[in-house]
Write a protein that holds these residues in place. Sequence first.
Motif, mmCIF file in Angstrom:
data_model
loop_
_atom_site.group_PDB
_atom_site.id
_atom_site.type_symbol
_atom_site.label_atom_id
_atom_site.label_comp_id
_atom_site.label_asym_id
_atom_site.label_seq_id
_atom_site.Cartn_x
_atom_site.Cartn_y
_atom_site.Cartn_z
ATOM 1 N N HIS A 130 -17.983 39.805 -15.453
ATOM 2 C CA HIS A 130 -17.675 38.447 -15.039
ATOM 3 C C HIS A 130 -17.294 37.605 -16.263
ATOM 4 C CE1 HIS A 130 -19.588 40.021 -11.468
ATOM 5 N NE2 HIS A 130 -19.372 38.891 -10.808
ATOM 6 N N VAL A 131 -18.237 36.822 -16.758
ATOM 7 C CA VAL A 131 -17.969 35.914 -17.870
ATOM 8 C C VAL A 131 -18.898 36.267 -19.027
ATOM 9 C CG1 VAL A 131 -18.030 33.510 -18.625
ATOM 10 C CG2 VAL A 131 -17.182 34.081 -16.343
ATOM 11 N N GLY A 132 -18.369 36.230 -20.245
ATOM 12 C CA GLY A 132 -19.140 36.537 -21.434
ATOM 13 C C GLY A 132 -19.330 35.325 -22.322
ATOM 14 N N PRO A 133 -19.874 35.527 -23.522
ATOM 15 C CA PRO A 133 -20.217 34.410 -24.395
ATOM 16 C C PRO A 133 -19.021 33.629 -24.915
ATOM 17 C CG PRO A 133 -20.512 36.497 -25.546
ATOM 18 C CD PRO A 133 -20.265 36.834 -24.110
ATOM 19 N N GLU A 134 -17.821 34.190 -24.753
ATOM 20 C CA GLU A 134 -16.636 33.451 -25.184
ATOM 21 C C GLU A 134 -16.443 32.158 -24.390
ATOM 22 O OE1 GLU A 134 -15.198 36.544 -22.146
ATOM 23 O OE2 GLU A 134 -16.730 36.380 -23.719
ATOM 24 N N ALA A 135 -17.127 32.026 -23.247
ATOM 25 C CA ALA A 135 -17.012 30.823 -22.429
ATOM 26 C C ALA A 135 -17.980 29.718 -22.845
ATOM 27 C CB ALA A 135 -17.244 31.164 -20.955
ATOM 28 N N LEU A 136 -18.914 29.992 -23.749
ATOM 29 C CA LEU A 136 -19.928 28.992 -24.095
ATOM 30 C C LEU A 136 -19.334 27.695 -24.657
ATOM 31 C CD1 LEU A 136 -22.761 31.242 -25.588
ATOM 32 C CD2 LEU A 136 -22.527 30.357 -23.243
ATOM 33 N N PRO A 137 -18.317 27.741 -25.519
ATOM 34 C CA PRO A 137 -17.740 26.472 -25.983
ATOM 35 C C PRO A 137 -17.157 25.626 -24.849
ATOM 36 C CG PRO A 137 -17.138 28.237 -27.475
ATOM 37 C CD PRO A 137 -17.778 28.884 -26.277
ATOM 38 N N GLU A 138 -16.586 26.269 -23.837
ATOM 39 C CA GLU A 138 -16.043 25.511 -22.702
ATOM 40 C C GLU A 138 -17.163 24.878 -21.888
ATOM 41 O OE1 GLU A 138 -13.133 24.041 -19.894
ATOM 42 O OE2 GLU A 138 -13.308 24.378 -22.050
ATOM 43 N N VAL A 139 -18.279 25.588 -21.746
ATOM 44 C CA VAL A 139 -19.444 25.006 -21.071
ATOM 45 C C VAL A 139 -19.894 23.739 -21.792
ATOM 46 C CG1 VAL A 139 -21.869 25.363 -20.473
ATOM 47 C CG2 VAL A 139 -20.227 27.231 -20.158
ATOM 48 N N LEU A 140 -19.997 23.827 -23.098
ATOM 49 C CA LEU A 140 -20.445 22.667 -23.874
ATOM 50 C C LEU A 140 -19.433 21.529 -23.843
ATOM 51 C CD1 LEU A 140 -21.964 24.519 -26.945
ATOM 52 C CD2 LEU A 140 -23.227 23.301 -25.164
ATOM 53 N N ARG A 141 -18.165 21.849 -23.760
ATOM 54 C CA ARG A 141 -17.122 20.814 -23.744
ATOM 55 C C ARG A 141 -17.269 19.863 -22.568
ATOM 56 N NH1 ARG A 141 -12.555 19.472 -21.281
ATOM 57 N NH2 ARG A 141 -12.553 21.296 -19.899
ATOM 58 N N VAL A 142 -17.666 20.396 -21.405
ATOM 59 C CA VAL A 142 -17.652 19.578 -20.196
ATOM 60 C C VAL A 142 -18.932 18.774 -19.995
ATOM 61 C CG1 VAL A 142 -16.042 21.160 -19.105
ATOM 62 C CG2 VAL A 142 -18.493 21.396 -18.627
ATOM 63 N N ILE A 143 -19.928 18.938 -20.886
ATOM 64 C CA ILE A 143 -21.161 18.156 -20.758
ATOM 65 C C ILE A 143 -21.255 17.133 -21.880
ATOM 66 C CG2 ILE A 143 -22.321 20.029 -19.547
ATOM 67 C CD1 ILE A 143 -23.949 20.568 -22.098
ATOM 68 N N ARG A 144 -22.043 16.108 -21.636
ATOM 69 C CA ARG A 144 -22.157 15.002 -22.580
ATOM 70 C C ARG A 144 -23.012 15.389 -23.782
ATOM 71 N NH1 ARG A 144 -23.959 10.886 -17.746
ATOM 72 N NH2 ARG A 144 -21.979 10.970 -16.583
ATOM 73 N N PRO A 145 -22.760 14.790 -24.938
ATOM 74 C CA PRO A 145 -23.654 14.990 -26.085
ATOM 75 C C PRO A 145 -25.086 14.605 -25.719
ATOM 76 C CG PRO A 145 -21.623 13.924 -26.781
ATOM 77 C CD PRO A 145 -21.587 13.959 -25.272
ATOM 78 N N GLY A 146 -26.028 15.448 -26.101
ATOM 79 C CA GLY A 146 -27.427 15.215 -25.799
ATOM 80 C C GLY A 146 -27.889 15.819 -24.491
ATOM 81 N N ILE A 199 -32.633 33.186 -19.130
ATOM 82 C CA ILE A 199 -32.236 31.826 -18.778
ATOM 83 C C ILE A 199 -32.005 31.086 -20.095
ATOM 84 C CG2 ILE A 199 -32.846 29.709 -17.587
ATOM 85 C CD1 ILE A 199 -32.472 32.086 -15.728
ATOM 86 N N LEU A 200 -30.742 30.893 -20.410
ATOM 87 C CA LEU A 200 -30.330 30.286 -21.676
ATOM 88 C C LEU A 200 -30.138 28.780 -21.490
ATOM 89 C CD1 LEU A 200 -29.147 30.396 -24.603
ATOM 90 C CD2 LEU A 200 -26.936 30.927 -23.532
ATOM 91 N N THR A 201 -30.831 28.007 -22.297
ATOM 92 C CA THR A 201 -30.650 26.557 -22.305
ATOM 93 C C THR A 201 -29.942 26.154 -23.590
ATOM 94 O OG1 THR A 201 -32.631 26.167 -20.976
ATOM 95 C CG2 THR A 201 -31.801 24.313 -22.248
ATOM 96 N N LEU A 202 -28.815 25.488 -23.434
ATOM 97 C CA LEU A 202 -28.048 24.967 -24.564
ATOM 98 C C LEU A 202 -28.070 23.446 -24.507
ATOM 99 C CD1 LEU A 202 -24.852 27.230 -24.404
ATOM 100 C CD2 LEU A 202 -26.747 27.416 -26.034
ATOM 101 N N LYS A 203 -28.508 22.825 -25.580
ATOM 102 C CA LYS A 203 -28.467 21.367 -25.667
ATOM 103 C C LYS A 203 -27.344 20.974 -26.613
ATOM 104 C CE LYS A 203 -31.177 17.215 -26.578
ATOM 105 N NZ LYS A 203 -32.503 16.665 -26.937
ATOM 106 N N ARG A 204 -26.387 20.223 -26.094
ATOM 107 C CA ARG A 204 -25.252 19.804 -26.924
ATOM 108 C C ARG A 204 -25.698 18.755 -27.923
ATOM 109 N NH1 ARG A 204 -19.420 17.147 -25.028
ATOM 110 N NH2 ARG A 204 -18.681 16.802 -27.164
ATOM 111 N N ILE A 205 -25.465 19.031 -29.193
ATOM 112 C CA ILE A 205 -25.909 18.144 -30.274
ATOM 113 C C ILE A 205 -24.945 16.970 -30.399
ATOM 114 C CG2 ILE A 205 -26.308 17.966 -32.760
ATOM 115 C CD1 ILE A 205 -27.043 20.949 -32.698
ATOM 116 N N PRO A 206 -25.451 15.748 -30.346
ATOM 117 C CA PRO A 206 -24.574 14.588 -30.568
ATOM 118 C C PRO A 206 -23.995 14.608 -31.989
ATOM 119 C CG PRO A 206 -26.678 13.921 -29.614
ATOM 120 C CD PRO A 206 -26.834 15.354 -30.035
ATOM 121 N N VAL A 207 -22.743 14.234 -32.102
ATOM 122 C CA VAL A 207 -22.100 14.184 -33.427
ATOM 123 C C VAL A 207 -21.582 12.788 -33.713
ATOM 124 C CG1 VAL A 207 -21.489 16.611 -33.456
ATOM 125 C CG2 VAL A 207 -19.925 14.975 -32.409
#
Length: 207
Positions: A130-146, A199-207
């Motif tokens: 299905h989907v691999g780790p190459e999609a992680l940056p796109e996941v982070l792109r669509v969510i807000r910082p923090g 269950i992977l939790t990614l928190k987008r770091i504010p920049v």
Amino acid sequence: MAQDLEAAYGLDTPDDNIALYRDWAQTYDAAFAEDMDYVLPMHVAQAYRDGGGTGPVIDLGAGTGLCGAALRTLGIAPVTATDLSQEMLSVAEGKGIYDRIFTGNLLERLPVDDGAFAGAVSSGTFTHGHVGPEALPEVLRVIRPGSIAVLSVNAAHWVDKGYDAAISALAGTAEASWTEVPIYGASAKGEHAKDLSRILTLKRIPV
């Protein structure tokens, strides 16, 4: 059911995904989720809630809406759904779970603005074929910082596809943590009954 599950583990391309889930959509909930006591969507939804996740949230690889339904049960809304399979989304749409539904490919750019959502979830999409780790940056792109994204990753897929290295590459962009849970409940039978997911939790770091 067993034949469809084996086919899902053996997928190679987006076209393979579209074909399988087109044919599986109408029977997926009864012939797979119920028969296999598929508890993973609730694990994902609970982890999102426990991590402080709120709406609006996007359900990535939403399928027939099992994770979306779990989010609603926990009082989290509004929820948007996207999936590669229009047939699966059509089943989800009939349940009245989602506020918006659209087809999309996580391996490409979704038709979503940067930071459009207060969080993201995904259950059963980051797995074999299905989907691999190459999609992680796109996941982070669509969510807000923090904000957070909570994704299930098949435990065997984690090793095979190099998630540790991919997560390390996100340093400075996201903080990561994970736990391991069963994909199926106590009544599941068959070769995959004891399969595990992280269950992977990614928190987008504010920049």
